[in-house]
Enzyme design. Sequence first.
Site, PDB file in Angstrom:
ATOM      1  N   ARG A  16      -9.756   0.928   8.961  1.00  0.00           N
ATOM      2  CA  ARG A  16      -9.310  -0.422   9.308  1.00  0.00           C
ATOM      3  C   ARG A  16     -10.347  -1.166  10.143  1.00  0.00           C
ATOM      4  O   ARG A  16     -10.107  -2.321  10.491  1.00  0.00           O
ATOM      5  CB  ARG A  16      -8.021  -0.325  10.123  1.00  0.00           C
ATOM      6  CG  ARG A  16      -6.748  -0.691   9.358  1.00  0.00           C
ATOM      7  CD  ARG A  16      -5.588  -0.458  10.294  1.00  0.00           C
ATOM      8  NE  ARG A  16      -4.388  -1.161   9.975  1.00  0.00           N
ATOM      9  CZ  ARG A  16      -3.314  -0.593   9.443  1.00  0.00           C
ATOM     10  NH1 ARG A  16      -3.334   0.673   9.079  1.00  0.00           N
ATOM     11  NH2 ARG A  16      -2.224  -1.286   9.269  1.00  0.00           N
ATOM     12  N   LYS A  75       0.828  -1.223   0.000  1.00  0.00           N
ATOM     13  CA  LYS A  75       0.000   0.000   0.000  1.00  0.00           C
ATOM     14  C   LYS A  75       0.855   1.263   0.000  1.00  0.00           C
ATOM     15  O   LYS A  75       0.584   2.196  -0.745  1.00  0.00           O
ATOM     16  CB  LYS A  75      -0.929   0.029   1.235  1.00  0.00           C
ATOM     17  CG  LYS A  75      -1.889  -1.144   1.320  1.00  0.00           C
ATOM     18  CD  LYS A  75      -2.873  -0.982   2.462  1.00  0.00           C
ATOM     19  CE  LYS A  75      -2.249  -0.983   3.842  1.00  0.00           C
ATOM     20  NZ  LYS A  75      -1.652  -2.263   4.262  1.00  0.00           N
ATOM     21  N   ARG A 122      11.760  -5.717   4.519  1.00  0.00           N
ATOM     22  CA  ARG A 122      11.653  -4.284   4.836  1.00  0.00           C
ATOM     23  C   ARG A 122      12.241  -4.010   6.215  1.00  0.00           C
ATOM     24  O   ARG A 122      12.892  -3.003   6.438  1.00  0.00           O
ATOM     25  CB  ARG A 122      10.169  -3.875   4.793  1.00  0.00           C
ATOM     26  CG  ARG A 122       9.936  -2.420   5.130  1.00  0.00           C
ATOM     27  CD  ARG A 122       8.488  -2.034   4.980  1.00  0.00           C
ATOM     28  NE  ARG A 122       7.667  -2.486   6.087  1.00  0.00           N
ATOM     29  CZ  ARG A 122       6.333  -2.382   6.121  1.00  0.00           C
ATOM     30  NH1 ARG A 122       5.680  -1.871   5.113  1.00  0.00           N
ATOM     31  NH2 ARG A 122       5.653  -2.795   7.163  1.00  0.00           N
ATOM     32  N   ARG A 155      11.385  -0.280  12.029  1.00  0.00           N
ATOM     33  CA  ARG A 155      10.061  -0.392  12.668  1.00  0.00           C
ATOM     34  C   ARG A 155      10.023  -1.612  13.577  1.00  0.00           C
ATOM     35  O   ARG A 155      10.245  -2.730  13.116  1.00  0.00           O
ATOM     36  CB  ARG A 155       8.964  -0.515  11.583  1.00  0.00           C
ATOM     37  CG  ARG A 155       8.609   0.800  10.948  1.00  0.00           C
ATOM     38  CD  ARG A 155       7.551   0.632   9.868  1.00  0.00           C
ATOM     39  NE  ARG A 155       6.337  -0.035  10.316  1.00  0.00           N
ATOM     40  CZ  ARG A 155       5.219  -0.086   9.597  1.00  0.00           C
ATOM     41  NH1 ARG A 155       5.181   0.507   8.414  1.00  0.00           N
ATOM     42  NH2 ARG A 155       4.163  -0.701  10.059  1.00  0.00           N
ATOM     43  N   ARG A 211      -0.200  -8.910  13.167  1.00  0.00           N
ATOM     44  CA  ARG A 211      -0.816  -7.869  12.321  1.00  0.00           C
ATOM     45  C   ARG A 211      -1.666  -8.502  11.216  1.00  0.00           C
ATOM     46  O   ARG A 211      -2.724  -7.981  10.868  1.00  0.00           O
ATOM     47  CB  ARG A 211       0.277  -6.969  11.714  1.00  0.00           C
ATOM     48  CG  ARG A 211       0.893  -6.046  12.762  1.00  0.00           C
ATOM     49  CD  ARG A 211       2.222  -5.482  12.308  1.00  0.00           C
ATOM     50  NE  ARG A 211       2.111  -4.600  11.175  1.00  0.00           N
ATOM     51  CZ  ARG A 211       3.129  -4.294  10.371  1.00  0.00           C
ATOM     52  NH1 ARG A 211       4.327  -4.826  10.569  1.00  0.00           N
ATOM     53  NH2 ARG A 211       2.950  -3.466   9.379  1.00  0.00           N
TER      54      ARG A 211
HETATM   55  P1  AMP Z   1       0.671   0.759   8.953  1.00  0.00           P
HETATM   56  O1  AMP Z   1       1.824   1.691   8.804  1.00  0.00           O
HETATM   57  O2  AMP Z   1      -0.535   1.199   8.185  1.00  0.00           O
HETATM   58  O3  AMP Z   1       1.039  -0.678   8.699  1.00  0.00           O
HETATM   59  O4  AMP Z   1       0.216   0.832  10.491  1.00  0.00           O
HETATM   60  C1  AMP Z   1       1.111   0.456  11.537  1.00  0.00           C
HETATM   61  C2  AMP Z   1       0.325   0.285  12.827  1.00  0.00           C
HETATM   62  O5  AMP Z   1      -0.314   1.529  13.184  1.00  0.00           O
HETATM   63  C3  AMP Z   1      -0.811  -0.733  12.776  1.00  0.00           C
HETATM   64  O6  AMP Z   1      -0.361  -2.064  13.006  1.00  0.00           O
HETATM   65  C4  AMP Z   1      -1.724  -0.222  13.906  1.00  0.00           C
HETATM   66  O7  AMP Z   1      -1.194  -0.561  15.170  1.00  0.00           O
HETATM   67  C5  AMP Z   1      -1.589   1.298  13.752  1.00  0.00           C
HETATM   68  N1  AMP Z   1      -2.609   1.853  12.845  1.00  0.00           N
HETATM   69  C6  AMP Z   1      -2.404   2.448  11.631  1.00  0.00           C
HETATM   70  N2  AMP Z   1      -3.556   2.825  11.081  1.00  0.00           N
HETATM   71  C7  AMP Z   1      -4.533   2.466  11.956  1.00  0.00           C
HETATM   72  C8  AMP Z   1      -5.947   2.558  11.945  1.00  0.00           C
HETATM   73  N3  AMP Z   1      -6.599   3.092  10.911  1.00  0.00           N
HETATM   74  N4  AMP Z   1      -6.628   2.077  13.026  1.00  0.00           N
HETATM   75  C9  AMP Z   1      -5.995   1.533  14.069  1.00  0.00           C
HETATM   76  N5  AMP Z   1      -4.658   1.384  14.139  1.00  0.00           N
HETATM   77  C10 AMP Z   1      -3.923   1.847  13.098  1.00  0.00           C
END
Ligand code: AMP
Length: 191
Positions: free
Chosen positions: A89, A14, A128, A134, A145
């Site tokens: 989400r 994404k 990654r 991270r 996740r």
């Molecule tokens: P991402 O960078 O989109 O993979 O997000 C990393 C982490 O941030 C996720 O595993 C969640 O813990 C948190 N996170 C990101 N976006 C959301 C969302 N829309 N709702 C809840 N948690 C989020």
Amino acid sequence: MINLVLFGPPGSGKGTQSEKLIEKYGLTHFSTGDILRDEISGKTDLGMKARAYMDCGELVPDKDVIAMVIKNLDKHQGSKGFIFDGFPRTKTQARFLRHELTDRDMRINLMIALNVEREELITRILKRGENSGRPDDERSVIEKRIEVYHKQSAPIIEFYKMMHKFISVDGKGGIEDIFKRICDTIERSIA
Ligand code: AMP
């Protein structure tokens, strides 16, 4: 104005594809993961709270994410449109987004879901993780996740299907091939 939701499990590409779409269509990237990581870097109250969830692969509670989205949506008035990456989400977030956009006379045109097999997701994120720094790019957290994605996020596909806005795109292969599939989908569905 085009507003897209780029959807898919962690590691489905994404972020990478969002960057390319932004360049091509002049859209604003709206990544809740990036905003949360900025909050963590800034050591804000939200950042400190969110970190505990993010580090173990859980979702940050809806009420915190929603408050953060409200704060950030209006920072980009006059934008040609948004790519929502990692948001919504949950069903609550999807309903909230529809409501907020309607209030602003906006709507989601399309949800594009990147379809990638589980083993490929894990391989990609572990790779990654060699450079991302991270803490959640670590095997046990990645598995969590992916599980959270299936339980809490995948059900929102139905929400967009009901509105005839859902399209799944094959997310395997080279970055440029996937990008072309996404652009073809956008042009077929919106243009
Ligand atoms: P991402 O960078 O989109 O993979 O997000 C990393 C982490 O941030 C996720 O595993 C969640 O813990 C948190 N996170 C990101 N976006 C959301 C969302 N829309 N709702 C809840 N948690 C989020």
